[in-house]
Design a protein around this motif. Structure first.
Motif, PDB file in Angstrom:
ATOM      1  N   ASP A  28      10.286   4.764  12.708  1.00 15.31           N
ATOM      2  CA  ASP A  28       9.276   3.717  12.609  1.00 15.31           C
ATOM      3  C   ASP A  28       7.966   4.294  13.123  1.00 15.31           C
ATOM      4  OD1 ASP A  28       7.862   1.417  12.329  1.00 15.31           O
ATOM      5  OD2 ASP A  28       8.763   0.371  14.032  1.00 15.31           O
ATOM      6  N   ILE A  29       7.070   4.661  12.199  1.00 16.10           N
ATOM      7  CA  ILE A  29       5.781   5.255  12.560  1.00 16.10           C
ATOM      8  C   ILE A  29       4.683   4.330  12.028  1.00 16.10           C
ATOM      9  CG2 ILE A  29       4.288   7.281  12.366  1.00 16.10           C
ATOM     10  CD1 ILE A  29       6.745   8.973  11.994  1.00 16.10           C
ATOM     11  N   PRO A  30       4.166   3.435  12.868  1.00 14.14           N
ATOM     12  CA  PRO A  30       3.203   2.438  12.381  1.00 14.14           C
ATOM     13  C   PRO A  30       1.845   3.012  12.018  1.00 14.14           C
ATOM     14  CG  PRO A  30       3.483   2.269  14.758  1.00 14.14           C
ATOM     15  CD  PRO A  30       4.506   3.254  14.288  1.00 14.14           C
ATOM     16  N   ASP A  31       1.412   4.093  12.717  1.00 10.47           N
ATOM     17  CA  ASP A  31       0.059   4.614  12.506  1.00 10.47           C
ATOM     18  C   ASP A  31       0.091   5.846  11.612  1.00 10.47           C
ATOM     19  OD1 ASP A  31      -1.051   2.666  14.209  1.00 10.47           O
ATOM     20  OD2 ASP A  31      -0.533   3.865  15.968  1.00 10.47           O
ATOM     21  N   LEU A  32      -0.203   5.644  10.337  1.00 12.58           N
ATOM     22  CA  LEU A  32      -0.288   6.734   9.370  1.00 12.58           C
ATOM     23  C   LEU A  32      -1.726   6.817   8.863  1.00 12.58           C
ATOM     24  CD1 LEU A  32       2.970   6.159   7.310  1.00 12.58           C
ATOM     25  CD2 LEU A  32       2.548   7.982   8.951  1.00 12.58           C
ATOM     26  N   VAL A  33      -2.241   8.047   8.777  1.00 15.08           N
ATOM     27  CA  VAL A  33      -3.629   8.254   8.365  1.00 15.08           C
ATOM     28  C   VAL A  33      -3.654   9.122   7.115  1.00 15.08           C
ATOM     29  CG1 VAL A  33      -5.868   9.199   9.048  1.00 15.08           C
ATOM     30  CG2 VAL A  33      -4.385   8.128  10.766  1.00 15.08           C
ATOM     31  N   PRO A  34      -4.364   8.711   6.051  1.00 14.00           N
ATOM     32  CA  PRO A  34      -4.471   9.572   4.870  1.00 14.00           C
ATOM     33  C   PRO A  34      -5.100  10.911   5.245  1.00 14.00           C
ATOM     34  CG  PRO A  34      -5.254   7.353   4.398  1.00 14.00           C
ATOM     35  CD  PRO A  34      -5.067   7.427   5.872  1.00 14.00           C
ATOM     36  N   SER A  86       0.846  -1.189   0.000  1.00 12.73           N
ATOM     37  CA  SER A  86       0.000   0.000   0.000  1.00 12.73           C
ATOM     38  C   SER A  86       0.880   1.236   0.000  1.00 12.73           C
ATOM     39  CB  SER A  86      -0.919   0.008   1.230  1.00 12.73           C
ATOM     40  OG  SER A  86      -0.155   0.146   2.412  1.00 12.73           O
ATOM     41  N   LEU A  87       0.261   2.400  -0.261  1.00 12.24           N
ATOM     42  CA  LEU A  87       1.016   3.650  -0.200  1.00 12.24           C
ATOM     43  C   LEU A  87       1.478   3.936   1.226  1.00 12.24           C
ATOM     44  CD1 LEU A  87      -0.950   6.056  -2.578  1.00 12.24           C
ATOM     45  CD2 LEU A  87       1.341   5.121  -2.907  1.00 12.24           C
ATOM     46  N   ALA A  88       0.645   3.591   2.207  1.00 14.36           N
ATOM     47  CA  ALA A  88       1.053   3.796   3.595  1.00 14.36           C
ATOM     48  C   ALA A  88       2.295   2.972   3.913  1.00 14.36           C
ATOM     49  CB  ALA A  88      -0.085   3.435   4.545  1.00 14.36           C
ATOM     50  N   GLU A  89       2.359   1.765   3.397  1.00 11.23           N
ATOM     51  CA  GLU A  89       3.537   0.931   3.631  1.00 11.23           C
ATOM     52  C   GLU A  89       4.760   1.520   2.930  1.00 11.23           C
ATOM     53  OE1 GLU A  89       4.668  -3.641   2.599  1.00 11.23           O
ATOM     54  OE2 GLU A  89       2.881  -3.302   3.842  1.00 11.23           O
ATOM     55  N   THR A  90       4.553   2.131   1.766  1.00 11.00           N
ATOM     56  CA  THR A  90       5.655   2.811   1.073  1.00 11.00           C
ATOM     57  C   THR A  90       6.212   3.953   1.927  1.00 11.00           C
ATOM     58  OG1 THR A  90       4.733   2.299  -1.104  1.00 11.00           O
ATOM     59  CG2 THR A  90       6.287   4.128  -0.987  1.00 11.00           C
ATOM     60  N   ALA A 116      -0.692  11.638   7.478  1.00  6.97           N
ATOM     61  CA  ALA A 116      -0.372  12.294   8.745  1.00  6.97           C
ATOM     62  C   ALA A 116       0.003  11.231   9.769  1.00  6.97           C
ATOM     63  CB  ALA A 116      -1.551  13.121   9.249  1.00  6.97           C
ATOM     64  N   GLY A 117       0.990  11.542  10.601  1.00  6.09           N
ATOM     65  CA  GLY A 117       1.407  10.630  11.657  1.00  6.09           C
ATOM     66  C   GLY A 117       1.922  11.423  12.836  1.00  6.09           C
TER      67      GLY A 117
END
Length: 269
Positions: A30-36, A14-18, A56-57
């Motif tokens: 290492d920021i696991p929680d990213l929100v579009p 996914s883009l978040a994983e990218t 956003a993170g």
């Protein structure tokens, strides 16, 4: 922010994983929680519209402790300070929109940074930040110092050396770059020598910093305010009559240089 699929690698699901992978590779984050947050469009050199997904993170660490690998420098700024920074209008608008929809982010204080611990083959190690500082003396034996902006993230309304953090570059390259960017001074690396080093921990338990102070034997140009968001003015001060307030390790370095001492430690228990 990552543009469509051209920013993704085959293993990214996914883009978040990218984004998470790029953060790990470029900054050791290492920021696991990213929100579009938003979808923007930019124009490539051939005029093609390129979609850019912005995430956003949250992270509350010390940027100086990060193992940056691609020539960037990170720093914390409050949204109200950003209009004084050099950035594209679209980026400033994006940050304002996020601040307007997340007002709590402007009121919540960030916790004190802790030393960054980086895994190594032998276990763990604490990375030390590297700072470079310019020591200039004029013909009257006066030292150049700058008054930092009241809203500066570090030492606001306090006198300090011309200084900066090393990016993906040598200490001398950083010094030459910062001198031109901050004060319009042109310095040749061959005219610079190491004058003093302060190994600093501030606050206690914070990230260790190796502050390197370099003396330039000659330079060209007159000090001028080139980055008003960082410094409001430059002035020459005699070492016996230093201004107040002044960054403590700045005073310690000047005193060490006058005493012919190369090294000072501050903040270590």
């Amino acid at each position: 922010m990552v543009p469509d699929r051209r920013g993704r690698e085959p293993g990214d699901r996914s883009l978040a994983e990218t984004v998470r992978r790029e953060l790990r590779e470029e900054a050791g984050l290492d920021i696991p929680d990213l929100v579009p947050f938003a979808m923007e469009k930019a124009r490539s050199s051939d005029g093609t519209a390129v979609p850019i997904q912005i995430f956003a993170g949250q992270w509350n660490g010390d940027p100086a402790s990060l193992p940056l690998s691609e020539g960037v420098m990170l720093h914390w700024f409050r949204p109200d300070v950003m209009p004084r920074l050099r950035m594209t209008p679209s980026t400033l608008d994006l940050i304002r929109r996020h601040a307007d929809t997340h007002p709590i982010a402007q009121r919540t204080p960030r916790p004190r940074p802790r030393p960054a611990r980086v895994l190594t083959a032998g276990g763990s190690a604490v990375r030390n930040g590297i700072g470079v500082h310019l020591y200039l003396e004029n013909a009257d034996g006066e030292v150049l110092l700058g008054l930092r902006h009241p809203d500066s993230a570090y030492a606001g309304s306090t006198w300090h050396f011309l200084a900066g953090h090393c990016e993906q570059e040598s200490a001398l390259s950083c010094l030459v770059r910062e001198a031109e960017e901050e004060a319009g001074l042109l310095i040749e690396p061959g005219d610079v020598q190491l004058a003093h080093v302060v190994h600093l921990v501030d606050p206690p338990g914070g990230t260790p910093l190796m502050q390197m102070i370099f003396r330039a034997r000659q330079w060209s140009g007159t000090p001028q305010v080139r980055e008003p968001d960082k410094c409001t003015g430059w002035d020459w001060w005699h070492p016996d009559e230093l201004p107040a307030p002044i960054v403590p390790y700045t005073r310690a370095a000047i005193e060490g240089i006058r005493a012919g001492c190369l090294y000072t430690e501050m903040g270590w228990s």
